[in-house]
Design an enzyme around this catalytic site. Structure first.
Site, PDB file in Angstrom:
ATOM      1  N   THR A  38      18.101   8.195 -31.568  1.00 14.23           N
ATOM      2  CA  THR A  38      18.293   9.520 -32.878  1.00 14.23           C
ATOM      3  C   THR A  38      16.720   8.925 -33.664  1.00 14.23           C
ATOM      4  O   THR A  38      15.892   9.333 -34.499  1.00 14.23           O
ATOM      5  CB  THR A  38      19.165   9.575 -33.130  1.00 14.23           C
ATOM      6  OG1 THR A  38      19.801  10.581 -32.088  1.00 14.23           O
ATOM      7  CG2 THR A  38      18.958  11.237 -34.698  1.00 14.23           C
ATOM      8  N   SER A  84      21.102   7.095 -26.583  1.00 18.94           N
ATOM      9  CA  SER A  84      21.346   5.811 -25.986  1.00 18.94           C
ATOM     10  C   SER A  84      22.233   6.454 -24.728  1.00 18.94           C
ATOM     11  O   SER A  84      23.005   5.972 -24.713  1.00 18.94           O
ATOM     12  CB  SER A  84      22.145   5.057 -27.096  1.00 18.94           C
ATOM     13  OG  SER A  84      23.138   5.667 -27.426  1.00 18.94           O
ATOM     14  N   THR A 117      23.484   6.474 -31.580  1.00 15.97           N
ATOM     15  CA  THR A 117      24.511   5.907 -32.006  1.00 15.97           C
ATOM     16  C   THR A 117      25.845   6.002 -30.775  1.00 15.97           C
ATOM     17  O   THR A 117      26.911   5.587 -30.990  1.00 15.97           O
ATOM     18  CB  THR A 117      24.703   6.661 -32.895  1.00 15.97           C
ATOM     19  OG1 THR A 117      24.733   7.970 -32.706  1.00 15.97           O
ATOM     20  CG2 THR A 117      23.902   6.848 -34.133  1.00 15.97           C
ATOM     21  N   ASP A 118      24.677   6.676 -29.382  1.00 16.75           N
ATOM     22  CA  ASP A 118      25.706   7.282 -28.458  1.00 16.75           C
ATOM     23  C   ASP A 118      26.414   6.486 -27.778  1.00 16.75           C
ATOM     24  O   ASP A 118      27.886   6.296 -27.583  1.00 16.75           O
ATOM     25  CB  ASP A 118      25.703   8.416 -27.204  1.00 16.75           C
ATOM     26  CG  ASP A 118      25.030   9.201 -27.781  1.00 16.75           C
ATOM     27  OD1 ASP A 118      25.495  10.202 -29.122  1.00 16.75           O
ATOM     28  OD2 ASP A 118      24.318  10.827 -27.403  1.00 16.75           O
TER      29      ASP A 118
HETATM   30  N1  ASP Z   1      21.526  10.954 -28.156  1.00 16.05           N
HETATM   31  C1  ASP Z   1      21.522   9.683 -29.738  1.00 16.05           C
HETATM   32  C2  ASP Z   1      21.449   8.603 -28.884  1.00 16.05           C
HETATM   33  O1  ASP Z   1      22.340   8.060 -28.832  1.00 16.05           O
HETATM   34  C3  ASP Z   1      22.251  10.480 -30.308  1.00 16.05           C
HETATM   35  C4  ASP Z   1      22.246   9.618 -31.702  1.00 16.05           C
HETATM   36  O2  ASP Z   1      20.901   8.154 -31.780  1.00 16.05           O
HETATM   37  O3  ASP Z   1      22.490   9.087 -32.644  1.00 16.05           O
HETATM   38  O4  ASP Z   1      20.314   8.152 -28.449  1.00 16.05           O
END
Ligand code: ASP
Length: 191
Positions: A38, A84, A117-118
């Site tokens: 993100t 991620s 963050t995933d």
């Molecule tokens: N779906 C995103 C990822 O993990 C979520 C994030 O980055 O907060 O790439």
């Protein structure tokens, strides 16, 4: 002022400049390894809902966080451009190998990894197991995409570079910067 005096003043000014430059401590060299997430997310088209993770290049992330150049000499490399949730062994190995290669280079002082963050906690844990260096390695992500109002990525990245550039971060293992705070890779969990 006559010509001889002007020349003397010019030589003095130059000597002061050179001495000043020599006295100024060299900035640390920090490499940002971008994997997507993100923090590099962008709205596909104005007016469209949502965003796509990993849309922006590492160069755009660096350009969006002014002031980092006062703390470190920064270069960026694109390891991957994925959300991620799609992190996989191939990217993990590429990231770990490149990080170890860079950290073994005398001119490199620390590494920042931009990440979704995933699975940020899994990558942090993995890197903590396989990084063979006591130089700082700092992971960072964001909650809001780069194209959103009040995107949090630029300040998060700034903070991560500040940590990676700090000699005090040496020997602490892989670290995660989040929400203006600092965590050890073994202790971080997204909830
Ligand atoms: N779906 C995103 C990822 O993990 C979520 C994030 O980055 O907060 O790439």
């Amino acid at each position: 002022m006559n010509t001889a005096r002007i020349a003397r003043v010019a030589v003095l000014a130059l000597a002061t400049l050179v001495a000043g430059a020599a006295a100024a401590p060299a900035l640390p060299n920090i490499v940002i390894l971008a994997t997507g997430g993100t923090i590099a997310g962008a709205q596909p088209k104005e007016g469209d809902p949502g965003y796509k993770s990993g849309s922006l290049s590492v160069e755009s992330l660096i350009a969006a966080a002014p002031g980092m150049d006062k703390m470190a000499r920064i270069t960026g490399e694109q390891i991957a451009s994925i959300g991620s949730q799609d992190m996989n062994d191939d990217v993990w190995l590429r990231l770990a190998r490149r990080a170890n290669e860079l950290l073994a280079t005398p001119g490199v002082d620390g590494i920042v990894v931009t990440h979704g963050t995933d699975t940020l906690e899994e990558t942090a844990y993995f890197l903590n197991l396989v990084i063979k260096s006591d130089k700082p390695v700092v992971l960072v992500g964001s909650m809001r995409p780069a194209t959103s109002t009040s995107a949090d990525g630029p300040l998060n990245l700034y903070n991560a570079v500040a940590v990676a550039a700090d000699p005090g971060a040496k020997g602490l293992g892989v670290l995660v910067v989040s929400n203006d705070d600092l965590f050890a890779a073994r202790e971080i969990q997204k909830t």
